[in-house]
Scaffold this active site. Sequence first.
Site, mmCIF file in Angstrom:
data_model
loop_
_atom_site.group_PDB
_atom_site.id
_atom_site.type_symbol
_atom_site.label_atom_id
_atom_site.label_comp_id
_atom_site.label_asym_id
_atom_site.label_seq_id
_atom_site.Cartn_x
_atom_site.Cartn_y
_atom_site.Cartn_z
ATOM 1 C CG ASP A 162 -1.292 -1.443 1.211
ATOM 2 O OD1 ASP A 162 -2.212 -1.996 0.192
ATOM 3 O OD2 ASP A 162 -1.807 -2.312 2.080
ATOM 4 C CG HIS A 190 -3.247 -4.908 2.984
ATOM 5 N ND1 HIS A 190 -3.235 -4.112 1.863
ATOM 6 C CD2 HIS A 190 -3.825 -6.343 2.385
ATOM 7 C CE1 HIS A 190 -2.864 -4.969 0.847
ATOM 8 N NE2 HIS A 190 -3.402 -6.117 1.124
#
Length: 332
Positions: A162, A190
């Site tokens: 990410d 996440h």
Amino acid sequence: MATTNKPIVVTVTGAAGQIGYSLLFRIANGDVFGPKQPVILKMLEITPAMPALEGTAMELEDCAFPLLHDMILTDDAKVGFDGANWAFLVGAFPRKAGMERADLIGKNGPIFVGQGKAINEVAADDFRGLVVGNPANTNALILASNAPDVPKDRFAAMTRLDYNRARNQLAKKVGVNVSEVKRVIIWGNHSSTMVPDIYHARIGRKKAINAVGKRWYKKEFIPTVARRGGAIIKARGASSAASAANAAINAVHDWALGTPKGDWVALAVYSDGSHYGIPEGVMYSVPVVHPGDGTWQIVEGLDINDEIAEKMRITGEELLRERAVVEDLLHG
Ligand code: NAD
Ligand code: LMR
């Protein structure tokens, strides 16, 4: 290259899968632990995947990597984690289009119970493990909870992908090389509630938020980063693999050898409840600095505005809900 360094044991679970196929070769090439550190790869799979794993192992042999001192292929967690100094915990089922990562908890969560127990029993004293398999944060919590003799700060879940995605989106927007983008933060889970925070980030000498503008940040950037995994599944028909392996390599490389000066990285670590109002007892992504000795330190003293604080609360509540779902798996 001949080296006299003692080999370290690196375990990769899910080694016959698609991330495994990108990851193993780079570990054996020295991309994680450096060009002077030999490795013994322990590759853990489920029984039906052992023939495919044999094929991957043949290819590893055919690369003639000087740093790859040995390979052990197994479907037994106790063999797979025996003497492990580091582990990449990838083995878990990926989501399909239309699913959230949390939908995998029921199927994947139990995998991390047995693996946690095996780590507790047979891993090396300096064991450290990065969980990649989804839902990564909660799987890492299950793993750590089932290895009570291993300090919780030795376990982490991967939010480096990410972070890499966020840095690249910023660089692309401004038209600079990604190396100009520093101090990006990913807070929380996440999952699609993750909080990509650029209020402390810099692009070259500018504040990132001024360089890209608040409107783009909120309307384009946050949804693009938070939903990138789903966009890749839709486009490829399979979840991200090479970029996930690359992020795992980046994350463990920095954890082992240190973060670049003046920057920080994203890692989901066990929260003791003493930082930024993050709930205690979940694996929550934070900005960390790695000194280079296998430890991490949370970056302290950042000002958090109300908008980010609210999003951090929401992603934290999601992690608490995930934890409640797996409560039975946390106590062995
Ligand atoms: P894949 O299906 O190609 O491979 C997974 C492998 O794990 C398979 O070979 C399977 O046999 C193996 N496996 C299943 N149960 C196991 C067990 N108990 N022990 C050992 N191995 C086991 O999947 P993939 O694309 O490699 O993805 C693996 C996981 O990583 C998925 O959960 C995916 O969602 C996740 N992922 C996470 C991130 C992240 O940023 N955290 C990024 C990409 C993918
Ligand atoms: C990703 O972020 O690409 C992975 O977590 C795979 C997924 O399910 O999104």
